[in-house]
Design an enzyme around this catalytic site. Structure first.
Site, PDB file in Angstrom:
ATOM      1  CG  HIS A 118      -1.157  -5.366  11.958  1.00  0.00           C
ATOM      2  ND1 HIS A 118       0.022  -4.736  12.295  1.00  0.00           N
ATOM      3  CD2 HIS A 118      -1.521  -4.852  10.758  1.00  0.00           C
ATOM      4  CE1 HIS A 118       0.341  -3.880  11.344  1.00  0.00           C
ATOM      5  NE2 HIS A 118      -0.578  -3.936  10.404  1.00  0.00           N
ATOM      6  CE  LYS A 160      -1.382  -0.469   4.898  1.00  0.00           C
ATOM      7  NZ  LYS A 160      -0.547  -1.660   5.161  1.00  0.00           N
ATOM      8  CG  ASN A 178       0.159   3.271   7.731  1.00  0.00           C
ATOM      9  OD1 ASN A 178       0.110   3.358   8.953  1.00  0.00           O
ATOM     10  ND2 ASN A 178       0.837   2.316   7.109  1.00  0.00           N
TER      11      ASN A 178
HETATM   12  N1  UMA Z   1       0.356   5.341  23.377  1.00  0.00           N
HETATM   13  C1  UMA Z   1      -0.316   5.810  24.476  1.00  0.00           C
HETATM   14  N2  UMA Z   1      -1.156   4.982  25.142  1.00  0.00           N
HETATM   15  C2  UMA Z   1      -1.343   3.690  24.765  1.00  0.00           C
HETATM   16  C3  UMA Z   1      -0.655   3.204  23.614  1.00  0.00           C
HETATM   17  C4  UMA Z   1       0.179   4.070  22.962  1.00  0.00           C
HETATM   18  O1  UMA Z   1      -0.162   6.980  24.848  1.00  0.00           O
HETATM   19  O2  UMA Z   1      -2.108   2.991  25.428  1.00  0.00           O
HETATM   20  C5  UMA Z   1       1.200   6.303  22.664  1.00  0.00           C
HETATM   21  C6  UMA Z   1       2.583   5.839  22.313  1.00  0.00           C
HETATM   22  O3  UMA Z   1       3.479   6.087  23.385  1.00  0.00           O
HETATM   23  C7  UMA Z   1       2.876   6.679  21.086  1.00  0.00           C
HETATM   24  C8  UMA Z   1       1.498   6.978  20.521  1.00  0.00           C
HETATM   25  O4  UMA Z   1       0.558   6.574  21.448  1.00  0.00           O
HETATM   26  O5  UMA Z   1       3.540   7.869  21.428  1.00  0.00           O
HETATM   27  C9  UMA Z   1       1.152   6.137  19.306  1.00  0.00           C
HETATM   28  O6  UMA Z   1       1.444   6.800  18.247  1.00  0.00           O
HETATM   29  P1  UMA Z   1       1.329   6.058  16.849  1.00  0.00           P
HETATM   30  O7  UMA Z   1       2.001   4.726  16.929  1.00  0.00           O
HETATM   31  O8  UMA Z   1      -0.053   6.080  16.352  1.00  0.00           O
HETATM   32  O9  UMA Z   1       2.370   6.964  16.063  1.00  0.00           O
HETATM   33  P2  UMA Z   1       2.223   8.102  15.009  1.00  0.00           P
HETATM   34  O10 UMA Z   1       3.539   8.800  15.054  1.00  0.00           O
HETATM   35  O11 UMA Z   1       1.005   8.914  15.183  1.00  0.00           O
HETATM   36  O12 UMA Z   1       2.187   7.230  13.652  1.00  0.00           O
HETATM   37  C10 UMA Z   1       0.966   6.833  13.092  1.00  0.00           C
HETATM   38  C11 UMA Z   1       1.169   5.491  12.394  1.00  0.00           C
HETATM   39  N3  UMA Z   1       1.620   4.493  13.374  1.00  0.00           N
HETATM   40  C12 UMA Z   1       0.963   3.315  13.554  1.00  0.00           C
HETATM   41  O13 UMA Z   1      -0.028   3.007  12.949  1.00  0.00           O
HETATM   42  C13 UMA Z   1       1.546   2.363  14.562  1.00  0.00           C
HETATM   43  C14 UMA Z   1       2.189   5.626  11.294  1.00  0.00           C
HETATM   44  O14 UMA Z   1       2.270   4.391  10.581  1.00  0.00           O
HETATM   45  C15 UMA Z   1       1.744   6.721  10.326  1.00  0.00           C
HETATM   46  O15 UMA Z   1       2.750   6.920   9.344  1.00  0.00           O
HETATM   47  C16 UMA Z   1       1.489   8.019  11.086  1.00  0.00           C
HETATM   48  O16 UMA Z   1       0.537   7.784  12.135  1.00  0.00           O
HETATM   49  C17 UMA Z   1       0.924   9.139  10.183  1.00  0.00           C
HETATM   50  O17 UMA Z   1      -0.348   8.815   9.696  1.00  0.00           O
HETATM   51  C18 UMA Z   1       3.442   3.606  10.820  1.00  0.00           C
HETATM   52  C19 UMA Z   1       3.085   2.143  11.008  1.00  0.00           C
HETATM   53  O18 UMA Z   1       3.892   1.408  11.546  1.00  0.00           O
HETATM   54  C20 UMA Z   1       4.369   3.711   9.614  1.00  0.00           C
HETATM   55  N4  UMA Z   1       1.903   1.701  10.574  1.00  0.00           N
HETATM   56  C21 UMA Z   1       1.486   0.307  10.655  1.00  0.00           C
HETATM   57  C22 UMA Z   1       2.052  -0.480   9.486  1.00  0.00           C
HETATM   58  O19 UMA Z   1       2.282   0.115   8.424  1.00  0.00           O
HETATM   59  O20 UMA Z   1       2.202  -1.712   9.652  1.00  0.00           O
HETATM   60  C23 UMA Z   1      -0.032   0.197  10.621  1.00  0.00           C
END
Ligand code: UMA
Length: 449
Positions: free
Chosen positions: A192, A123, A146
């Site tokens: 996942h 994707k 993402n």
């Molecule tokens: N957190 C809490 N409480 C909780 C769990 C987590 O506070 O109970 C916090 C963590 O400490 C962290 C935050 O929540 O600071 C989570 O942030 P996040 O992981 O959503 O990070 P972002 O920087 O907002 O990144 C997200 C996407 N991350 C995920 O889906 C895990 C990014 O995709 C995406 O690029 C970004 O938004 C912008 O849209 C990354 C990813 O790994 C690349 N995606 C997965 C994948 O492709 O496999 C789905």
């Protein structure tokens, strides 16, 4: 764009990664009172900036009582729905909205047309390809979702005419208004399983892609993936399929070695600078999406031939003493690693490991054995022992310790004319901040030789 009552009270933003920060900024701009919290302390300056905008920022914990009193909760994709803050909101009957959905409400209001891409693999490349094709044709288009840039961040600026949007299952979970003009579904495979209880639960989130499908929707579907066809079954709208082993609206003429749209040749395969059949499929999906957006075929051809591999996705890094080192750090699940492995046309050493995501590696072992090109696997990280156990009857194995040790072992194992492929099938969080850091470390070490 946002319900009026959000301004009467407070909106809670859960998670302060990129998404949470962007959502908080957008809400603050709209005059909404925001309580934003994260269990971790973030080290960059973004939180300080939020405070200057009037956002109440809390790190190190979530105030569950406060969240349960909010008008709405905006969720970051990385926060699972059963995490305490989202469970508390759910229990209190507070609407939970994904950051993606919030951003899209603003863009839609301003007339932005949305081409959304989801699927287990491919994707990001497909989204980037679509953005490239639109821009190469002179369209005003942004990339979001993402792929790395939160939709709320795009919504902070001037609304583009088009957005090419990568959408994960996490983002679809709480996206009640999500309704793309054009939707692309690349493929479906187990992934996942550390977050979902079953594959069915994961596919159920993916099915939300079609939640508001209507007669004008355009769906671009992988015609060779039965799970994709099944998931889209019954969704209203027009369908276009792509295929690499048979004819479809977008297809690969293997005999003629060219990419086709219907009866018309678009480009010779050799003009597409991407490795593997899966990338031909991605290119066909992107070409169909661009065509549906009105891009003429010559412009699609030009765009396809000027696109280069994305970082960390089957990215050739350097040839050292006749060995080509390829960075596929983005392969964080078995389906993705399988795709990388199939794209190899010479013998290779595979670097496999990281944080285990739940699926056994035996399926990969069978493919490595059947392919006959895998010289050895270096297993490492938290998943290392499971990899060793699952693959022992299929391939030659070595157990690596530190990442430097893994690289040194690969260097000893690979012969001139071969490849070393970092395609870990695991997430990176046991040793690295993310897959980008893992890929960058791989590159740094290779480039130091
Ligand atoms: N957190 C809490 N409480 C909780 C769990 C987590 O506070 O109970 C916090 C963590 O400490 C962290 C935050 O929540 O600071 C989570 O942030 P996040 O992981 O959503 O990070 P972002 O920087 O907002 O990144 C997200 C996407 N991350 C995920 O889906 C895990 C990014 O995709 C995406 O690029 C970004 O938004 C912008 O849209 C990354 C990813 O790994 C690349 N995606 C997965 C994948 O492709 O496999 C789905």
């Amino acid at each position: 764009m946002i319900p009026a009552d959000w301004k009467d009270g407070e909106v809670a933003v859960v998670g302060l990664g990129k998404s949470g920060v962007a959502a908080s900024r957008l809400l603050a701009r709209e005059g909404v009172r925001v309580y934003a919290s994260d269990t971790e302390a973030q080290s960059d300056g973004s939180l300080q900036q939020l405070k200057t905008l009037g956002v109440t920022v809390e790190t190190g914990r979530h105030d569950l009582k406060r969240i349960a009193k909010a008008r709405a909760v905006v969720a970051s994709p990385g926060v699972p729905p059963d995490a305490p803050p989202l469970a508390a909101a759910q229990k209190a009957g507070i609407p939970v909205v994904a950051e993606l959905d919030l951003g899209l409400r603003f863009l839609r209001f301003d007339g932005t047309q949305v081409i959304a891409v989801t699927g287990t693999n491919g994707k990001t490349t497909t989204t980037a390809l679509i953005g490239h094709l639109l821009r190469a044709a002179g369209y005003d288009a942004e990339l979001a979702g993402n792929i790395g840039r939160p939709v709320c961040d795009v919504a902070m600026g001037r609304a583009p005419m088009w957005v090419a949007l990568e959408v994960s299952s996490f983002q679809l979970h709480d996206a009640p208004t999500f309704d793309p003009d054009i939707g692309v579904l690349t493929n479906l495979a187990p992934d996942h399983l550390d977050r979902y209880k079953s594959v069915e639960e994961y596919y159920a989130d993916k099915a939300l892609f079609f939640r508001h499908a209507h007669a004008e929707s355009i769906w671009i579907l992988n015609g060779e993936d039965p799970e994709v066809v099944k998931l889209a079954e019954g969704a209203p709208g027009r369908r276009r399929t792509f295929a690499v082993n048979r004819r479809a609206e977008g297809w690969y003429d293997r005999a003629g070695d060219r990419l086709m749209l219907g009866e018309a040749a678009v480009i010779p395969r050799g003009d597409l600078k991407l490795l593997g059949d899966h990338n031909v499929a991605n290119a066909l999906a992107a070409a169909l999406a661009a065509a549906a957006a009105g891009v003429p075929r010559p412009a699609i051809a030009k765009g396809l031939s000027t696109f280069t591999a994305l970082k960390h996705r089957l990215e050739p890094v350097k040839e050292v003493n006749g060995v080509l080192w390829i960075n596929d750090s983005k392969a964080t699940n078995i389906a993705s690693t399988l795709v990388g492995v199939v794209a190899m046309d010479r013998p290779f050493v595979l670097l496999l490991g990281g944080r285990h995501k739940g699926e056994p590696y035996t399926r990969l072992g069978e493919a490595l054995k059947a392919g006959g090109k895998c010289r050895a696997v270096v297993a490492y990280g938290e998943a290392g022992d499971i990899v060793m156990k699952d693959l022992k009857s299929f391939v030659t194995l070595e157990r690596g310790a530190s990442f430097d040790d893994v690289m040194a072992r690969a260097r000893r194992l690979a012969q001139p004319g071969e490849v070393v492929l970092l395609s870990p099938a695991c997430s990176s969080y046991d040793m690295f901040k993310n897959y980008e850091e893992r890929g960058a470390t791989f590159r740094r070490i290779v480039e130091s030789w």
